[in-house]
Design a protein around this motif. Sequence first.
Motif, PDB file in Angstrom:
ATOM      1  N   ALA A  34       0.809  -1.215   0.000  1.00 21.32           N
ATOM      2  CA  ALA A  34       0.000   0.000   0.000  1.00 21.32           C
ATOM      3  C   ALA A  34       0.846   1.270   0.000  1.00 21.32           C
ATOM      4  CB  ALA A  34      -0.931   0.006   1.201  1.00 21.32           C
ATOM      5  N   GLY A  35       2.166   1.109  -0.019  1.00 20.43           N
ATOM      6  CA  GLY A  35       3.047   2.265  -0.038  1.00 20.43           C
ATOM      7  C   GLY A  35       3.172   2.990   1.284  1.00 20.43           C
ATOM      8  N   GLN A  36       2.780   2.333   2.371  1.00 21.03           N
ATOM      9  CA  GLN A  36       2.856   2.972   3.685  1.00 21.03           C
ATOM     10  C   GLN A  36       4.238   2.809   4.324  1.00 21.03           C
ATOM     11  OE1 GLN A  36      -0.248   4.738   4.876  1.00 21.03           O
ATOM     12  NE2 GLN A  36      -0.095   4.483   2.665  1.00 21.03           N
ATOM     13  N   ILE A  37       5.029   1.869   3.829  1.00 18.40           N
ATOM     14  CA  ILE A  37       6.443   1.748   4.166  1.00 18.40           C
ATOM     15  C   ILE A  37       7.192   1.525   2.855  1.00 18.40           C
ATOM     16  CG2 ILE A  37       6.135   0.879   6.519  1.00 18.40           C
ATOM     17  CD1 ILE A  37       6.563  -1.956   5.487  1.00 18.40           C
ATOM     18  N   THR A  38       8.485   1.766   2.858  1.00 19.75           N
ATOM     19  CA  THR A  38       9.256   1.682   1.609  1.00 19.75           C
ATOM     20  C   THR A  38      10.281   0.557   1.607  1.00 19.75           C
ATOM     21  OG1 THR A  38      10.848   3.297   2.473  1.00 19.75           O
ATOM     22  CG2 THR A  38       8.991   4.154   1.184  1.00 19.75           C
ATOM     23  N   LYS A  39      10.326  -0.218   2.684  1.00 17.64           N
ATOM     24  CA  LYS A  39      11.304  -1.292   2.808  1.00 17.64           C
ATOM     25  C   LYS A  39      10.609  -2.561   3.283  1.00 17.64           C
ATOM     26  CE  LYS A  39      15.548  -2.473   5.359  1.00 17.64           C
ATOM     27  NZ  LYS A  39      15.018  -3.689   6.029  1.00 17.64           N
ATOM     28  N   LYS A  40      10.927  -3.683   2.661  1.00 13.94           N
ATOM     29  CA  LYS A  40      10.333  -4.958   3.076  1.00 13.94           C
ATOM     30  C   LYS A  40      10.836  -5.322   4.465  1.00 13.94           C
ATOM     31  CE  LYS A  40       9.635  -9.808   1.828  1.00 13.94           C
ATOM     32  NZ  LYS A  40       8.176  -9.730   2.057  1.00 13.94           N
ATOM     33  N   VAL A  41       9.933  -5.774   5.305  1.00 13.51           N
ATOM     34  CA  VAL A  41      10.252  -6.136   6.685  1.00 13.51           C
ATOM     35  C   VAL A  41      10.179  -7.643   6.850  1.00 13.51           C
ATOM     36  CG1 VAL A  41       9.455  -6.000   9.087  1.00 13.51           C
ATOM     37  CG2 VAL A  41       9.449  -3.948   7.646  1.00 13.51           C
ATOM     38  N   ASP A  42      11.228  -8.235   7.406  1.00 12.18           N
ATOM     39  CA  ASP A  42      11.253  -9.660   7.740  1.00 12.18           C
ATOM     40  C   ASP A  42      10.972  -9.776   9.240  1.00 12.18           C
ATOM     41  OD1 ASP A  42      11.689 -12.334   8.121  1.00 12.18           O
ATOM     42  OD2 ASP A  42      13.837 -12.281   7.709  1.00 12.18           O
ATOM     43  N   VAL A  43       9.742 -10.111   9.591  1.00 20.33           N
ATOM     44  CA  VAL A  43       9.323 -10.100  10.997  1.00 20.33           C
ATOM     45  C   VAL A  43      10.109 -11.099  11.833  1.00 20.33           C
ATOM     46  CG1 VAL A  43       7.380 -10.476  12.564  1.00 20.33           C
ATOM     47  CG2 VAL A  43       7.025  -9.253  10.405  1.00 20.33           C
ATOM     48  N   ALA A  44      10.416 -12.269  11.264  1.00 20.06           N
ATOM     49  CA  ALA A  44      11.167 -13.278  12.016  1.00 20.06           C
ATOM     50  C   ALA A  44      12.517 -12.734  12.481  1.00 20.06           C
ATOM     51  CB  ALA A  44      11.364 -14.527  11.167  1.00 20.06           C
ATOM     52  N   SER A  45      13.112 -11.864  11.682  1.00 20.84           N
ATOM     53  CA  SER A  45      14.436 -11.340  12.006  1.00 20.84           C
ATOM     54  C   SER A  45      14.404 -10.325  13.137  1.00 20.84           C
ATOM     55  CB  SER A  45      15.077 -10.713  10.768  1.00 20.84           C
ATOM     56  OG  SER A  45      14.420  -9.499  10.410  1.00 20.84           O
ATOM     57  N   ILE A  46      13.237  -9.785  13.460  1.00 24.16           N
ATOM     58  CA  ILE A  46      13.135  -8.820  14.569  1.00 24.16           C
ATOM     59  C   ILE A  46      12.435  -9.449  15.775  1.00 24.16           C
ATOM     60  CG2 ILE A  46      13.193  -6.791  13.081  1.00 24.16           C
ATOM     61  CD1 ILE A  46      10.101  -6.575  13.560  1.00 24.16           C
ATOM     62  N   THR A  47      12.380 -10.756  15.819  1.00 30.11           N
ATOM     63  CA  THR A  47      11.742 -11.484  16.921  1.00 30.11           C
ATOM     64  C   THR A  47      12.797 -12.187  17.760  1.00 30.11           C
ATOM     65  OG1 THR A  47       9.747 -11.853  15.603  1.00 30.11           O
ATOM     66  CG2 THR A  47      10.061 -13.256  17.531  1.00 30.11           C
ATOM     67  N   ASP A  48      12.734 -12.025  19.069  1.00 28.76           N
ATOM     68  CA  ASP A  48      13.704 -12.628  19.981  1.00 28.76           C
ATOM     69  C   ASP A  48      13.004 -12.866  21.315  1.00 28.76           C
ATOM     70  OD1 ASP A  48      15.899 -13.479  21.392  1.00 28.76           O
ATOM     71  OD2 ASP A  48      17.012 -11.598  21.255  1.00 28.76           O
ATOM     72  N   ASN A  49      12.442 -14.053  21.504  1.00 30.50           N
ATOM     73  CA  ASN A  49      11.655 -14.342  22.706  1.00 30.50           C
ATOM     74  C   ASN A  49      12.478 -14.238  23.981  1.00 30.50           C
ATOM     75  OD1 ASN A  49       8.852 -14.925  22.210  1.00 30.50           O
ATOM     76  ND2 ASN A  49       9.498 -16.702  21.005  1.00 30.50           N
ATOM     77  N   LEU A  50      11.923 -13.538  24.961  1.00 36.10           N
ATOM     78  CA  LEU A  50      12.535 -13.486  26.281  1.00 36.10           C
ATOM     79  C   LEU A  50      11.993 -14.572  27.204  1.00 36.10           C
ATOM     80  CD1 LEU A  50      12.851  -9.753  27.470  1.00 36.10           C
ATOM     81  CD2 LEU A  50      14.684 -11.409  27.116  1.00 36.10           C
ATOM     82  N   LEU A  51      10.732 -14.922  27.020  1.00 36.50           N
ATOM     83  CA  LEU A  51      10.066 -15.857  27.930  1.00 36.50           C
ATOM     84  C   LEU A  51      10.265 -17.308  27.487  1.00 36.50           C
ATOM     85  CD1 LEU A  51       6.745 -13.848  28.290  1.00 36.50           C
ATOM     86  CD2 LEU A  51       8.582 -14.016  29.994  1.00 36.50           C
ATOM     87  N   PRO A  52      10.271 -18.240  28.429  1.00 40.52           N
ATOM     88  CA  PRO A  52      10.429 -19.652  28.068  1.00 40.52           C
ATOM     89  C   PRO A  52       9.199 -20.187  27.349  1.00 40.52           C
ATOM     90  CG  PRO A  52       9.941 -19.433  30.408  1.00 40.52           C
ATOM     91  CD  PRO A  52      10.167 -18.046  29.894  1.00 40.52           C
ATOM     92  N   ALA A  53       9.384 -21.192  26.539  1.00 44.26           N
ATOM     93  CA  ALA A  53       8.274 -21.815  25.816  1.00 44.26           C
ATOM     94  C   ALA A  53       7.210 -22.292  26.805  1.00 44.26           C
ATOM     95  CB  ALA A  53       8.787 -22.992  24.983  1.00 44.26           C
TER      96      ALA A  53
END
Length: 350
Positions: A321-340
């Motif tokens: 939709a042109g609301q951001i200009t760069k593709k975002v890889d969500v997995a790469s910005i995810t880092d769980n702090l809590l245990p499974a």
Amino acid sequence: MRTRTTKVIGTVGLLALAGTLVACGSESDTAAPLSNAGAASTAKHPEWSKYTFTIGDNGGDGSQALAKLTGVFDDASYKVRFARFTYGPPLVQAAASGDIDLGSVGDVPPITGAAKEYGFKVVAVNRSLTPDQAVENIIVPKGSQLKTAADLKGRRIAVPQGSSAHGLALNALKSVGLTPKDVKLVFLDPAAAATAFNTGKVDAWSIWNPQSAIAVKNGARILVKGLPPIDQTSSYYVASVTSLNDKAKRAALTDVLERLSREFAWAVKNPDKYAQALSQEQGIPLADAKTSLAAYSNRVTPVEQSDIALEQKLADAFLAAGQITKKVDVASITDNLLPAGYDSSKLKVD
């Protein structure tokens, strides 16, 4: 607003300094209900005493008032303070710059923040305990002739840019074959948008509770509910990469998050006191706080693959939709702090 980094950081600093250092004890003569919640964890880590963690409070979520009420940080060896934000994008930016260590935001701010290449990670999820109730809506003023999302074509919609309400507006338009080019998105922070909405300068407002609930009580009407499949009912905790990359500080930050989740779990089981905390922090009548209580009733869990998939779909929609200009890889910005398997709704907090 997200356009002036130095202004945001300056505001964070002032708010953080003004925040209550809740680790210094309760004023009540009666022991707070959660005052010994983490004694064992902190006793094993005397080195944590050198840390002071700043928690981003998004819009007055009750966290600071609840911390004092429950005493959940009273026995922590580190100190905690709070910084207030009116909505998510500045909070994400502050996490990236290290001005806060942890905070909760809606589903869109992590996407827009990642598109700007801010240095933060998504570390946990706030899942609604009432997923059939919308926590945000697109509303129209009393007497509006708009009946459906399709009627928004050519209209002015107030939206906090880069917020979860921005995502709701985008997906609502998409659901009826419209794009942002078919409407006029008026990017305003919540306070400015309220003025524009109440004075007829916009035709609709995409906004969360309690603002949505208060406006409806005063005569506004819900045009589009923020519910699946066009909107998520979850929010996300984000944390500073600087804190996450320091092994000792990361362990302490995990303890911070667990204590936060414990105070909110207690609040869910004590709704009258939770409403009082929200009323106090947001400066709204108690009745309004009770009306919007469902929006703040959550359980904290680790991020799951299904969350990443939902966020990725939303990120791709923002890019298309042109609301951001760069593709975002969500997995790469995810880092769980809590245990499974961690789930704050299963904690014993009575």
